[in-house]
Design a protein around this motif. Sequence first.
Motif, PDB file in Angstrom:
ATOM      1  N   PRO A  80       0.821  -1.209   0.000  1.00 33.04           N
ATOM      2  CA  PRO A  80       0.000   0.000   0.000  1.00 33.04           C
ATOM      3  C   PRO A  80       0.858   1.265   0.000  1.00 33.04           C
ATOM      4  N   PHE A  81       2.190   1.094   0.172  1.00 38.93           N
ATOM      5  CA  PHE A  81       3.078   2.262   0.268  1.00 38.93           C
ATOM      6  C   PHE A  81       3.820   2.415  -1.054  1.00 38.93           C
ATOM      7  N   THR A  82       3.093   2.965  -2.037  1.00 37.88           N
ATOM      8  CA  THR A  82       3.622   3.108  -3.394  1.00 37.88           C
ATOM      9  C   THR A  82       2.833   4.199  -4.083  1.00 37.88           C
ATOM     10  N   PHE A  83       3.199   4.489  -5.324  1.00 36.55           N
ATOM     11  CA  PHE A  83       2.409   5.420  -6.123  1.00 36.55           C
ATOM     12  C   PHE A  83       1.098   4.748  -6.516  1.00 36.55           C
ATOM     13  N   THR A  84       0.048   5.551  -6.589  1.00 37.21           N
ATOM     14  CA  THR A  84      -1.298   5.052  -6.924  1.00 37.21           C
ATOM     15  C   THR A  84      -1.329   4.079  -8.091  1.00 37.21           C
ATOM     16  N   ALA A  85      -0.500   4.353  -9.098  1.00 36.38           N
ATOM     17  CA  ALA A  85      -0.561   3.592 -10.345  1.00 36.38           C
ATOM     18  C   ALA A  85      -0.372   2.095 -10.130  1.00 36.38           C
ATOM     19  N   THR A  86       0.414   1.711  -9.137  1.00 37.22           N
ATOM     20  CA  THR A  86       0.662   0.284  -8.894  1.00 37.22           C
ATOM     21  C   THR A  86      -0.660  -0.434  -8.606  1.00 37.22           C
ATOM     22  N   GLY A  87      -1.422   0.107  -7.671  1.00 41.45           N
ATOM     23  CA  GLY A  87      -2.687  -0.531  -7.298  1.00 41.45           C
ATOM     24  C   GLY A  87      -3.755  -0.338  -8.356  1.00 41.45           C
ATOM     25  N   ASP A  88      -3.735   0.841  -8.964  1.00 40.60           N
ATOM     26  CA  ASP A  88      -4.714   1.169  -9.984  1.00 40.60           C
ATOM     27  C   ASP A  88      -4.606   0.208 -11.173  1.00 40.60           C
ATOM     28  N   ALA A  89      -3.389  -0.162 -11.532  1.00 46.84           N
ATOM     29  CA  ALA A  89      -3.181  -1.086 -12.650  1.00 46.84           C
ATOM     30  C   ALA A  89      -3.847  -2.431 -12.353  1.00 46.84           C
ATOM     31  N   ILE A  90      -3.802  -2.845 -11.092  1.00 47.23           N
ATOM     32  CA  ILE A  90      -4.427  -4.120 -10.703  1.00 47.23           C
ATOM     33  C   ILE A  90      -5.943  -4.021 -10.881  1.00 47.23           C
ATOM     34  N   LEU A  91      -6.520  -2.882 -10.469  1.00 48.63           N
ATOM     35  CA  LEU A  91      -7.963  -2.685 -10.663  1.00 48.63           C
ATOM     36  C   LEU A  91      -8.310  -2.663 -12.148  1.00 48.63           C
ATOM     37  N   ARG A  92      -7.515  -1.951 -12.923  1.00 56.79           N
ATOM     38  CA  ARG A  92      -7.802  -1.828 -14.359  1.00 56.79           C
ATOM     39  C   ARG A  92      -7.685  -3.166 -15.092  1.00 56.79           C
ATOM     40  N   ALA A  93      -6.915  -4.093 -14.524  1.00 50.23           N
ATOM     41  CA  ALA A  93      -6.811  -5.429 -15.128  1.00 50.23           C
ATOM     42  C   ALA A  93      -7.919  -6.349 -14.617  1.00 50.23           C
ATOM     43  N   GLY A  94      -8.795  -5.818 -13.760  1.00 47.92           N
ATOM     44  CA  GLY A  94      -9.958  -6.581 -13.323  1.00 47.92           C
ATOM     45  C   GLY A  94      -9.801  -7.336 -12.018  1.00 47.92           C
ATOM     46  N   ALA A  95      -8.584  -7.331 -11.446  1.00 47.11           N
ATOM     47  CA  ALA A  95      -8.323  -8.122 -10.235  1.00 47.11           C
ATOM     48  C   ALA A  95      -8.479  -7.267  -8.975  1.00 47.11           C
ATOM     49  N   THR A  96      -8.300  -7.917  -7.837  1.00 41.75           N
ATOM     50  CA  THR A  96      -8.403  -7.237  -6.547  1.00 41.75           C
ATOM     51  C   THR A  96      -7.029  -7.174  -5.884  1.00 41.75           C
ATOM     52  N   PRO A  97      -6.559  -5.966  -5.538  1.00 44.51           N
ATOM     53  CA  PRO A  97      -5.275  -5.891  -4.836  1.00 44.51           C
ATOM     54  C   PRO A  97      -5.397  -6.357  -3.385  1.00 44.51           C
ATOM     55  N   VAL A  98      -4.397  -7.112  -2.951  1.00 47.92           N
ATOM     56  CA  VAL A  98      -4.277  -7.477  -1.536  1.00 47.92           C
ATOM     57  C   VAL A  98      -3.103  -6.683  -0.987  1.00 47.92           C
ATOM     58  N   PHE A  99      -3.398  -5.776  -0.065  1.00 41.68           N
ATOM     59  CA  PHE A  99      -2.331  -4.933   0.464  1.00 41.68           C
ATOM     60  C   PHE A  99      -1.677  -5.586   1.673  1.00 41.68           C
ATOM     61  N   ILE A 100      -0.370  -5.700   1.583  1.00 43.84           N
ATOM     62  CA  ILE A 100       0.435  -6.303   2.653  1.00 43.84           C
ATOM     63  C   ILE A 100       1.454  -5.272   3.111  1.00 43.84           C
ATOM     64  N   ASP A 101       1.666  -5.223   4.417  1.00 47.37           N
ATOM     65  CA  ASP A 101       2.464  -4.136   5.000  1.00 47.37           C
ATOM     66  C   ASP A 101       3.932  -4.171   4.559  1.00 47.37           C
ATOM     67  N   ILE A 102       4.592  -3.029   4.776  1.00 42.55           N
ATOM     68  CA  ILE A 102       6.007  -2.910   4.425  1.00 42.55           C
ATOM     69  C   ILE A 102       6.902  -3.233   5.618  1.00 42.55           C
ATOM     70  N   ASP A 103       8.144  -3.523   5.278  1.00 37.89           N
ATOM     71  CA  ASP A 103       9.197  -3.591   6.277  1.00 37.89           C
ATOM     72  C   ASP A 103       9.687  -2.141   6.446  1.00 37.89           C
ATOM     73  N   PRO A 104       9.565  -1.564   7.638  1.00 35.13           N
ATOM     74  CA  PRO A 104       9.865  -0.133   7.779  1.00 35.13           C
ATOM     75  C   PRO A 104      11.349   0.210   7.587  1.00 35.13           C
ATOM     76  N   THR A 105      12.227  -0.776   7.586  1.00 39.08           N
ATOM     77  CA  THR A 105      13.632  -0.439   7.359  1.00 39.08           C
ATOM     78  C   THR A 105      13.936  -0.230   5.872  1.00 39.08           C
ATOM     79  N   THR A 106      13.179  -0.868   4.983  1.00 36.42           N
ATOM     80  CA  THR A 106      13.437  -0.713   3.539  1.00 36.42           C
ATOM     81  C   THR A 106      12.280  -0.025   2.817  1.00 36.42           C
ATOM     82  N   TYR A 107      11.131   0.076   3.451  1.00 37.59           N
ATOM     83  CA  TYR A 107       9.906   0.623   2.848  1.00 37.59           C
ATOM     84  C   TYR A 107       9.331  -0.297   1.776  1.00 37.59           C
ATOM     85  N   ASN A 108       9.920  -1.455   1.593  1.00 40.69           N
ATOM     86  CA  ASN A 108       9.414  -2.417   0.608  1.00 40.69           C
ATOM     87  C   ASN A 108       8.540  -3.476   1.285  1.00 40.69           C
TER      88      ASN A 108
END
Length: 378
Positions: free
Chosen positions: A91-119
């Motif tokens: 969920p910690f990214t630019f909108t386009a990442t999640g939006d692309a998943i919606l536009r392809a018809g699927a449902t994004p599952v948001f999983i938390d980041i590791d706060p040391t790398t933000y990934n």
Amino acid sequence: MAIPMLDLKKQYEYMKEDVDAAINRCLDHQRWIFGPEVSELELAVSSYIGTKYCIGVSSGTEALVLSLRALAIKTKGQEYFDRKDKIITTPFTFTATGDAILRAGATPVFIDIDPTTYNIDTNIVREYLDSHSENVVGIVPVHLYGQSCQMDEIMLLADKYNLFVVEDVAQAFGGKWKDRKLGSIGTTGCFSFFPSKNLGGFGDGGMVATDDEEIAELIRMLLRHGGKDKYNVDHIGYNARLDTLQAAIILAKLKYIDEFNEGRRKVAKIYNDTLKDIEEIILPAEISDTYHVYHQYTIWVKNGKRDELQRYLKDRGISTMVYYPVPLHKMKVFNKRCIIYGSLKNSEKAVESVLSLPIDPFLERNSIVKIVTILKDF
Ligand SMILES: *Cc1c(COP(=O)(O)O)cnc(C)c1O
């Protein structure tokens, strides 16, 4: 004089001769759509990244959408994914990442980041898949700020659960995981040539890298209205071509990318050395096995002081940015269209704490000293 986040004029001046010559060649040949520079760039980037195919597209966002659409066609035999199909991302990214998943018809599952790398935190991805793998079709890891995700773990999980991996490499052109270039590890890698990215054009542009011939062919069709013949098409397509002019400019800039990424790393090193004793901030962690290309140099400001620090710097002529102020799962567009797994507390804390400082390959030492001095005053 104020210090900007990045100085595109300086970059242009440095490469002016090459870039101007490239533009002039386009003015001479006038082949604006699918001109020769598009396939020249595709070949040059595929040899740089180390994939069999590269396909120029109109933006990083379209690179993601086209990758996912092609995967729906290939793996499901249908134009779009179904809403029940789940794709794991951060969920910690630019909108386009999640939006692309919606536009392809699927449902994004948001999983938390590791706060040391933000990934994305691969321990939580594993935990989720071990208990909820049903209908999960893929993972979209984002190499945020220019640093690689834990790609061994992600590819292992993808293998185990038969998932595709679409790397969002918009911020990490030239970055590496071990000895492999980012964008060459997953099923596809999606690049952006947005002007402020490490390899930026003079407008929008993007690219998909892949070793999968069928995916490459499908993306080539989708970007030109959905068919090999645009007057007789097979799929629901887009007009998502990469402009010849952008391709020519990016091709001219490509030969500078390693030098520029090294320049960014040098700036980051000076920041690291000069900011390391400040208790109230956490510096970006460079984890082993990665070659971080510092699209952003992002610090974590403790004690809820981020906004105050940002204002203090702004009043003294230092630009900073907050990437990103709202996590995707809190946006209206994802409301009722996403799955939130567990607590996303690290992402929710990050949006309140992160601050990106000016960084570009031409940021001078005395500018960095000025930034650091003002930051220490605060
Ligand atoms: C910039 C960016 C994109 C989108 O790229 P565009 O070329 O602007 O469409 C996607 N994901 C991330 C993480 C980005 O930073």
